[in-house]
Design an enzyme around this catalytic site. Structure first.
Site, short mmCIF file in Angstrom:
data_model
loop_
_atom_site.label_atom_id
_atom_site.label_comp_id
_atom_site.label_asym_id
_atom_site.label_seq_id
_atom_site.Cartn_x
_atom_site.Cartn_y
_atom_site.Cartn_z
CB VAL A 11 -1.07 -0.11 1.14
CG1 VAL A 11 -1.69 1.26 1.14
CG2 VAL A 11 -1.90 -1.16 1.28
CE LYS A 35 10.00 -3.80 2.45
NZ LYS A 35 8.66 -4.07 2.99
CG PHE A 152 -11.18 1.14 -1.11
CD1 PHE A 152 -12.14 0.17 -0.44
CD2 PHE A 152 -11.34 2.59 -1.10
CE1 PHE A 152 -12.69 0.70 0.59
CE2 PHE A 152 -11.99 2.94 0.02
CZ PHE A 152 -12.68 2.02 0.72
NE ARG A 154 -9.35 -3.83 -9.12
CZ ARG A 154 -9.69 -4.04 -10.40
NH1 ARG A 154 -10.22 -4.97 -10.78
NH2 ARG A 154 -9.10 -2.92 -11.36
CG LEU A 253 -21.40 -13.08 -8.76
CD1 LEU A 253 -22.56 -12.76 -9.29
CD2 LEU A 253 -21.65 -13.91 -7.42
CB CYS A 263 -7.26 -7.47 1.68
SG CYS A 263 -6.12 -6.10 1.28
CE LYS A 266 -4.35 -7.06 6.33
NZ LYS A 266 -5.16 -5.85 7.02
#
EC number: 1.1.1.22
Length: 433
Positions: A11, A35, A152, A154, A253, A263, A266
């Site tokens: 994120v 990192k 939000f 993906r 669906l 996501c 958890k």
């Protein structure tokens, strides 16, 4: 604006790079020296389409930088985003907020007056109150704001989701925070992306409620798929029939082996913990979690049944390991439970995934990792599609027949139609069909 992003995980890195691409000055802070060194050297620690180019472009333009030193970055920031991990806590499933609280405590002494602290991490209801308390305790006279701005994104489509969002949700308790976040997101607002302003607790709950609802759709269609197999119906027809109803919609669906990733697993558990704490049971979400856990293991049994019910001495070739395509994320992937079930049944597992094998090797033992799909199928008694990577959508069936010990395709993502597969002499086992 001057933005600090604490955390360079999925994120934080995507959000920071996108904010920089809008023209903001962004500093990403992380405690992991390896990192940060990798990012400074141009190496991206996660696989996300387009992210490497986006980061490189904005680093070159000097709008994006990386550092280990929070005290260097925070004092000049207009907005400080907390984007650290909130993994499920062992024992009760609650979100582990230790990283969030540590970030709040560490930044407190360095915030300038008027700064807005924004929780970007997915956090339970009331976390903003605790972040505010921690900072207030350290700096009782400081003028600052704490806001919620859930993500939000993906995996596999994160940059597109950030730059062309369905909505932007901000939760605030004062007008100053609202004004600052409107300025942060002004490039998107000008493109008519809906900006929803609400109370901070409502914003925190919105993220969990959204993910729980999507997880519910997945578990629902998976159970309908099981019923389809019993009654002789095709779940894809059923999904299309209900998905064309505007009140339901076609997304999420697609019957398959269950949901996974960073996501849904958890967040559903954390939402249940919150519901228990507030004595407001969420029976539907409880059922979703149970159904999904059972689903993954059941897919392993489905493969065992397909190869005759006895897997001892059999080899299974798995195509795909990550929880979905276009990511290297193995967190709660159905493949983990499927491999375990196959090995418990006595099978040998060969596997190939375009991006996930390095991560999978840390989680799965006694699996042979292969260089491509066809190598994974060498000598196998079944080819099993676990993840819907594009590279598995046009397999060479003639080549597969020459490699497999048995001409069996178990398609857990319904990528193919039965007639096509059987025309090549294969036995075909799908989900809900």
């Amino acid at each position: 604006m001057r933005i600090v992003m604490i955390g360079t995980g999925y994120v934080g890195l995507v959000s920071g790079a996108c904010f920089a691409d809008f023209g903001h000055e962004v500093t990403c802070v992380d405690k992991d020296a390896g990192k940060v060194d990798a990012l400074l050297g141009g190496t991206i620690p996660i696989f996300e389409p387009g992210l490497e180019d986006l980061v490189a472009r904005n680093v070159a333009a000097r709008r994006l930088r990386f550092t280990l030193d929070l005290t260097e970055a925070v004092p000049n920031a207009d907005a400080v985003f907390i984007a650290v991990g909130t993994p499920s806590r062992r024992g009760d499933g609650h979100a582990d907020l230790s990283y969030v609280h540590a970030a709040a405590k560490e930044m407190a002494e360095h915030l300038r007056p008027g700064a807005v602290v924004v929780t970007k991490s997915t956090v339970p209801v009331g976390t903003g109150d605790e972040v505010e308390r921690i900072i207030r305790e350290a700096r009782p006279d400081l003028e600052f704001s704490v806001a919620s701005n859930p993500e939000f994104l993906r995996e596999g489509a994160a940059i597109e989701d950030f730059k062309r969002p369905d909505r932007i949700v901000i939760g605030v308790t004062d007008d100053h925070a609202r004004t600052v976040l409107q300025e942060v997101y002004r490039p998107l607002i000008r493109n008519e992306s809906p900006l929803l302003v609400m109370a901070r607790r409502a914003a925190e709950l919105t993220k969990y409620a959204g993910n729980a609802f999507l997880a519910t759709k997945i578990s629902f269609i998976n159970e309908i798929a099981d019923l389809c197999e019993r009654v002789g119906a095709d779940v894809q027809d059923v999904a299309k029939g209900i998905g064309l109803d505007d009140r339901i919609g076609p997304k999420f669906l697609m019957a398959g082996p269950g949901y996974g990733g960073s996501c849904f697993p958890k967040d559903t558990l954390a939402l249940l913990k919150t519901s228990h704490d507030y004595e407001a049971p969420l029976r539907i979400v409880e059922a979703v979690v149970l159904a999904n856990d059972n689903r993954k293991r059941a897919m392993g049994r489905k493969v065992v049944q397909a190869i005759g019910g006895d897997a001892h001495g059999k080899t299974v070739g798995l195509l795909g390991l990550t929880f979905k395509a276009n990511t290297d994320d193995m967190r709660d992937s159905p493949a983990l439970a499927i491999v375990q079930a196959l090995q418990d049944a006595g099978a040998t597992v060969r596997a190939y995934d375009p991006e996930g094998m390095e991560q999978a090797a840390k989680l799965l033992d006694d699996v042979t990792y292969c260089g491509d799909a066809y190598e994974a199928l060498q000598g196998a008694h079944a080819a099993v599609i676990v993840t819907e990577w594009d590279t598995f959508r046009a397999l060479d069936f003639d080549r597969m027949k020459g490699l497999l010990a048995e001409s069996l395709l178990v398609d857990l993502r319904n990528l193919y139609n039965r007639e096509e597969v059987e025309r090549h002499g294969f036995r075909y086992v799908a989900v809900g069909r």
